[in-house]
Write a protein that holds these residues in place. Structure first.
Motif, mmCIF file in Angstrom:
data_model
loop_
_atom_site.group_PDB
_atom_site.id
_atom_site.type_symbol
_atom_site.label_atom_id
_atom_site.label_comp_id
_atom_site.label_asym_id
_atom_site.label_seq_id
_atom_site.Cartn_x
_atom_site.Cartn_y
_atom_site.Cartn_z
ATOM 1 N N MET A 205 -11.578 24.807 -20.494
ATOM 2 C CA MET A 205 -11.790 23.395 -20.183
ATOM 3 C C MET A 205 -12.606 22.781 -21.309
ATOM 4 S SD MET A 205 -12.797 21.902 -16.490
ATOM 5 C CE MET A 205 -12.490 20.192 -16.067
ATOM 6 N N ILE A 206 -12.072 21.742 -21.919
ATOM 7 C CA ILE A 206 -12.750 21.083 -23.033
ATOM 8 C C ILE A 206 -13.452 19.850 -22.492
ATOM 9 C CG2 ILE A 206 -12.517 20.127 -25.347
ATOM 10 C CD1 ILE A 206 -11.653 23.055 -25.131
ATOM 11 N N GLU A 207 -14.773 19.968 -22.313
ATOM 12 C CA GLU A 207 -15.553 18.871 -21.730
ATOM 13 C C GLU A 207 -16.895 18.702 -22.427
ATOM 14 O OE1 GLU A 207 -16.246 19.937 -17.607
ATOM 15 O OE2 GLU A 207 -16.095 22.058 -18.129
ATOM 16 N N ILE A 208 -17.113 19.458 -23.501
ATOM 17 C CA ILE A 208 -18.338 19.379 -24.276
ATOM 18 C C ILE A 208 -17.964 18.996 -25.702
ATOM 19 C CG2 ILE A 208 -20.278 20.719 -25.201
ATOM 20 C CD1 ILE A 208 -20.069 22.497 -22.735
ATOM 21 N N PRO A 209 -18.650 18.033 -26.316
ATOM 22 C CA PRO A 209 -18.299 17.635 -27.685
ATOM 23 C C PRO A 209 -18.226 18.818 -28.649
ATOM 24 C CG PRO A 209 -19.816 16.053 -26.753
ATOM 25 C CD PRO A 209 -19.705 17.165 -25.744
ATOM 26 N N GLY A 210 -19.132 19.790 -28.495
ATOM 27 C CA GLY A 210 -19.102 20.955 -29.379
ATOM 28 C C GLY A 210 -17.802 21.720 -29.281
ATOM 29 N N ALA A 211 -17.262 21.829 -28.054
ATOM 30 C CA ALA A 211 -15.977 22.503 -27.863
ATOM 31 C C ALA A 211 -14.840 21.665 -28.437
ATOM 32 C CB ALA A 211 -15.743 22.772 -26.386
ATOM 33 N N ALA A 212 -14.963 20.339 -28.297
ATOM 34 C CA ALA A 212 -13.917 19.454 -28.797
ATOM 35 C C ALA A 212 -13.723 19.600 -30.297
ATOM 36 C CB ALA A 212 -14.258 18.006 -28.444
ATOM 37 N N TYR A 213 -14.837 19.761 -30.997
ATOM 38 C CA TYR A 213 -14.745 19.802 -32.460
ATOM 39 C C TYR A 213 -14.652 21.213 -33.036
ATOM 40 C CZ TYR A 213 -15.310 14.829 -32.303
ATOM 41 O OH TYR A 213 -15.093 13.494 -32.048
ATOM 42 N N THR A 214 -14.590 22.204 -32.135
ATOM 43 C CA THR A 214 -14.304 23.576 -32.586
ATOM 44 C C THR A 214 -13.129 24.151 -31.801
ATOM 45 O OG1 THR A 214 -15.940 24.486 -31.030
ATOM 46 C CG2 THR A 214 -16.682 24.050 -33.290
ATOM 47 N N CYS A 215 -12.302 23.263 -31.240
ATOM 48 C CA CYS A 215 -11.208 23.756 -30.404
ATOM 49 C C CYS A 215 -10.164 24.520 -31.200
ATOM 50 C CB CYS A 215 -10.577 22.633 -29.590
ATOM 51 S SG CYS A 215 -9.961 21.251 -30.536
ATOM 52 N N ASP A 216 -10.148 24.373 -32.534
ATOM 53 C CA ASP A 216 -9.257 25.205 -33.346
ATOM 54 C C ASP A 216 -9.663 26.672 -33.252
ATOM 55 O OD1 ASP A 216 -11.627 24.442 -34.717
ATOM 56 O OD2 ASP A 216 -10.734 25.062 -36.626
ATOM 57 N N LEU A 217 -10.980 26.917 -33.128
ATOM 58 C CA LEU A 217 -11.466 28.296 -32.976
ATOM 59 C C LEU A 217 -11.172 28.817 -31.569
ATOM 60 C CD1 LEU A 217 -14.959 27.885 -34.704
ATOM 61 C CD2 LEU A 217 -12.797 28.641 -35.734
ATOM 62 N N LEU A 218 -11.324 27.952 -30.579
ATOM 63 C CA LEU A 218 -11.065 28.349 -29.197
ATOM 64 C C LEU A 218 -9.587 28.636 -28.970
ATOM 65 C CD1 LEU A 218 -13.294 25.736 -27.308
ATOM 66 C CD2 LEU A 218 -13.906 28.048 -28.012
ATOM 67 N N ALA A 219 -8.727 27.923 -29.695
ATOM 68 C CA ALA A 219 -7.283 28.070 -29.510
ATOM 69 C C ALA A 219 -6.800 29.485 -29.808
ATOM 70 C CB ALA A 219 -6.548 27.072 -30.400
ATOM 71 N N GLU A 220 -7.577 30.220 -30.572
ATOM 72 C CA GLU A 220 -7.194 31.591 -30.915
ATOM 73 C C GLU A 220 -7.369 32.554 -29.747
ATOM 74 O OE1 GLU A 220 -9.445 32.726 -34.325
ATOM 75 O OE2 GLU A 220 -8.852 30.962 -35.502
ATOM 76 N N HIS A 221 -8.066 32.109 -28.697
ATOM 77 C CA HIS A 221 -8.415 33.021 -27.604
ATOM 78 C C HIS A 221 -7.930 32.549 -26.239
ATOM 79 C CE1 HIS A 221 -10.991 35.133 -30.451
ATOM 80 N NE2 HIS A 221 -11.435 33.937 -30.839
ATOM 81 N N CYS A 222 -7.041 31.562 -26.207
ATOM 82 C CA CYS A 222 -6.522 31.098 -24.919
ATOM 83 C C CYS A 222 -5.121 30.529 -25.109
ATOM 84 C CB CYS A 222 -7.452 30.069 -24.289
ATOM 85 S SG CYS A 222 -7.705 28.566 -25.249
ATOM 86 N N GLN A 223 -4.474 30.254 -23.978
ATOM 87 C CA GLN A 223 -3.098 29.751 -24.009
ATOM 88 C C GLN A 223 -2.994 28.263 -23.707
ATOM 89 O OE1 GLN A 223 -3.680 32.952 -22.171
ATOM 90 N NE2 GLN A 223 -3.422 33.608 -24.298
ATOM 91 N N PHE A 224 -4.063 27.661 -23.191
ATOM 92 C CA PHE A 224 -4.001 26.225 -22.910
ATOM 93 C C PHE A 224 -5.406 25.626 -22.878
ATOM 94 C CE2 PHE A 224 -4.371 28.159 -18.709
ATOM 95 C CZ PHE A 224 -5.254 27.326 -18.031
ATOM 96 N N PHE A 225 -5.435 24.312 -23.048
ATOM 97 C CA PHE A 225 -6.657 23.511 -22.885
ATOM 98 C C PHE A 225 -6.459 22.563 -21.704
ATOM 99 C CE2 PHE A 225 -7.459 23.501 -27.755
ATOM 100 C CZ PHE A 225 -8.103 24.725 -27.667
ATOM 101 N N SER A 226 -7.532 22.241 -21.045
ATOM 102 C CA SER A 226 -7.535 21.157 -20.064
ATOM 103 C C SER A 226 -8.765 20.304 -20.352
ATOM 104 C CB SER A 226 -7.585 21.692 -18.631
ATOM 105 O OG SER A 226 -7.465 20.635 -17.708
ATOM 106 N N ILE A 227 -8.546 19.030 -20.612
ATOM 107 C CA ILE A 227 -9.639 18.143 -21.011
ATOM 108 C C ILE A 227 -10.279 17.524 -19.776
ATOM 109 C CG2 ILE A 227 -10.292 16.155 -22.412
ATOM 110 C CD1 ILE A 227 -7.721 16.614 -24.040
#
Length: 590
Positions: free
Chosen positions: A438-460
């Motif tokens: 779940m992308i709900e923190i600005p820090g996650a929003a701007y590093t979501c390219d790194l998070l994308a390597e470890h999951c199959q989907f985002f939910s904002i």
């Protein structure tokens, strides 16, 4: 000489729950309780403590009963309002300080509890945390209930209305709102409050028009006044003329006709005029919400708030109880997807055995995935329950409040442990179960390219994301106007998240309030979102809108919006686009 007709008076407030209603006012004023004060002999102190304990238990029983009735009538989402009331009753500091007050002063329990409650209320009102200030109403409501039990009095009951009326009050407590009889309560007007107040949530869920923020309407109106309430535009008309009644009668009829048009699309696919599909999910709080979601056109569940199950208990539900709830939803919705958000306790959602409410800023404290990673065994209980439910349906796992890549990796490692434990028990599960962040923190929003390597989907999660981006609490009346989903910072951040997800070929959905506002849906789709998930009531309108428009037009809208720097100009673009797409149904009410 004929008496003059009373003059028509127009009051402006905040449109809180849509609809038009007219009828006689029923003005209810919250009278101050008269609390006696007298000394208690030392030998009767234990008896006084027992009285206090029995009152707390009775209050808890009453609130639990209200919660159950609301869950049955309106669903789990609305019933969760009363979890906060149970939390107040279980607050150790409130209870222990009341007992100390009795021992120190030797006064009766009603007086001591009132004094301690008032100190808590004053302390909350003085806090800088705007969310905690809003919890004052919960404390006031619970405190009044306990005091009335101690005094042998009964609460005001709006179920006792003998005729159809429009409720007018300085404010409506959650307990009173729970007593709304839809057949008798035509509308709700309050002097204070906001679109997110508990009374408004109840009114909206029942389809009762509401206008709030009227300042002193309860002082201006009497029970003999005939009033008209416009919950679309936040207008209240005292002594409406025949012409006004006729005009609003036409408006009401047209709105109802429009709603029937929307509902005609509820069970059709959300496919644009140029052949592109947007997935439509529902936000739910438990199995009891599934049937309504399906009836309103949900094609799955984009957000299952699993903490609802936890907050119905005094302690954590075990794996089997969780499994039964998750399995029921998975089977009901199969083969459609069900995204279960793992435990998101903390912030405004507590479980008394594990939380002490002493964080200065609980929304940015020890909550959600941070809590789960520290309580590993409890977390794995939930993960195993979710895994087992995946054997009977299209289940996905989503971690809330992810802020770093390390948190996501750590959560996935615990998921692997849970999978191995299921294998050892010969318990079946979907070996390819998808994991999302779940992308709900600005820090996650701007590093979501790194998070994308470890999951199959985002939910904002737009609610928290906007609050964190703009430092605005949307439930604070004084600054709620600064909570702007159309702020350029919000739009650009959404674009960053969605474009990154598309670049990494992972699914991206939106499950916050923006996803439930038809004006913003074309923008989200135009930016590249694959899915929106919202409360069931708005899904028919969204389906109708999607089927009317073209994706190419939504993409052009998104490009124009991204170039704008003025929030007002952005809102205007979005509104005009919506009105253009819906002109065939909106034209009659222009």
């Amino acid at each position: 000489m004929e008496s003059e007709m009373p003059k028509e008076i127009v009051l402006d407030g905040i449109a809180a729950s849509p609809g038009v209603a007219h009828g006689l006012a029923f003005v209810i004023l919250q009278k101050e309780l008269e609390i006696p004060v007298y000394e208690i002999p030392a030998k009767q102190l234990e008896h006084e403590k027992e009285r206090f304990e029995k009152a707390l238990l009775e209050a808890r029983r009453q609130i639990a009963q209200i919660r159950h009735e609301i869950a049955e009538r309106l669903g789990e989402n609305e019933a969760r309002i009363f979890d906060a009331h149970i939390m107040v009753l279980e607050d150790r500091a409130l209870i222990e300080e009341t007992l100390r007050e009795m021992e120190d002063t030797a006064y009766n329990v009603e007086y001591c509890f009132r004094e301690v409650s008032n100190r808590f209320i004053e302390a909350f009102e003085s806090l800088q945390d705007d969310y905690l200030k809003e919890r004052v109403k919960d404390i006031e409501d619970v405190s009044r209930r306990v005091l009335q039990i101690l005094l042998g009095q009964t609460q005001r009951n709006l179920m006792e209305l003998v005729s159809e009326r429009i409720i007018v009050s300085e404010d409506i407590t959650p307990s009173e709102a729970a007593g709304f009889d839809k057949k008798k309560v035509l509308g709700v007007l309050t002097d204070s409050g906001s679109r997110t107040s508990h009374a408004v949530i109840m009114a909206r869920s029942m389809g009762v028009p509401a206008v709030v923020g009227l300042h002193n309407a309860s002082e201006q109106l009497n029970n003999e006044d005939y009033i008209l309430i416009d919950g679309y535009d936040g207008i209240v008309i005292i002594n409406p003329t025949e012409e006004t009644l006729f005009r609003y009668g036409e408006l009401k009829s047209e709105r109802q006709t429009i709603q029937r048009v929307f509902e005609s699309s509820a069970l059709l696919p959300a496919t644009t005029a140029d052949g592109h599909r947007l997935e439509i999910g529902a936000n739910i709080g438990g199995p009891e919400d599934c049937e309504r979601a399906i009836e309103r056109g949900a094609e799955g569940v984009g957000l299952y708030r699993t903490e609802s199950l936890y907050m119905q208990h005094d302690s954590f539900p075990d794996e089997e109880e969780q499994y039964a709830a998750y399995r029921e939803v998975a089977e009901t919705l199969a083969p459609h997807p069900v995204i279960l958000r793992t435990l998101d306790l903390g912030g405004d959602k507590h479980l008394s055995d594990y939380f002490v409410q002493n964080e200065s800023n609980p929304f940015m404290g020890f909550r959600a995935i941070r809590f789960c990673l520290e309580h590993r065994e409890l977390f794995k209980d939930q993960l195993r329950a979710i895994l087992r439910a995946s054997a009977v349906g299209n289940v996905k796992i989503m971690y809330p409040m992810i802020s770093t890549q390390d948190e996501l990796v750590a959560a996935n490692l615990l998921l692997e442990e849970a999978k191995n434990e299921c294998r050892e028990r010969n318990q079946k599960f979907d070996e390819k179960i998808e994991v999302g962040a779940m992308i709900e923190i600005p820090g996650a929003a701007y590093t979501c390219d790194l998070l994308a390597e470890h999951c199959q989907f985002f939910s904002i999660g737009t609610n928290d994301l906007i609050q964190y981006l703009l430092a605005v609490d949307r439930v604070n009346d004084r600054i709620a106007h600064l909570y702007e989903p159309n702020h350029p910072a919000v739009i650009r951040t959404l674009n960053t998240i969605i474009s990154t997800a598309n670049k990494h070929n992972i699914h991206v959905g939106v499950c916050g309030e923006m996803a439930g506002d038809p004006i913003y849906v074309p923008l989200l789709f135009g930016l590249g979102a694959n899915e929106i998930s919202a409360t069931g009531t708005v899904l028919p309108e969204i389906k109708y809108l999607i089927r009317k428009m073209k994706l190419s037009d939504a993409q052009a809208l998104a490009k124009r919006v991204l170039k704008e720097s003025d929030p007002y100009a952005i809102k205007l673009l979005l509104t005009r686009f919506y009105e253009a797409q819906m002109s065939d149904v909106l034209e009659p009410i222009d």
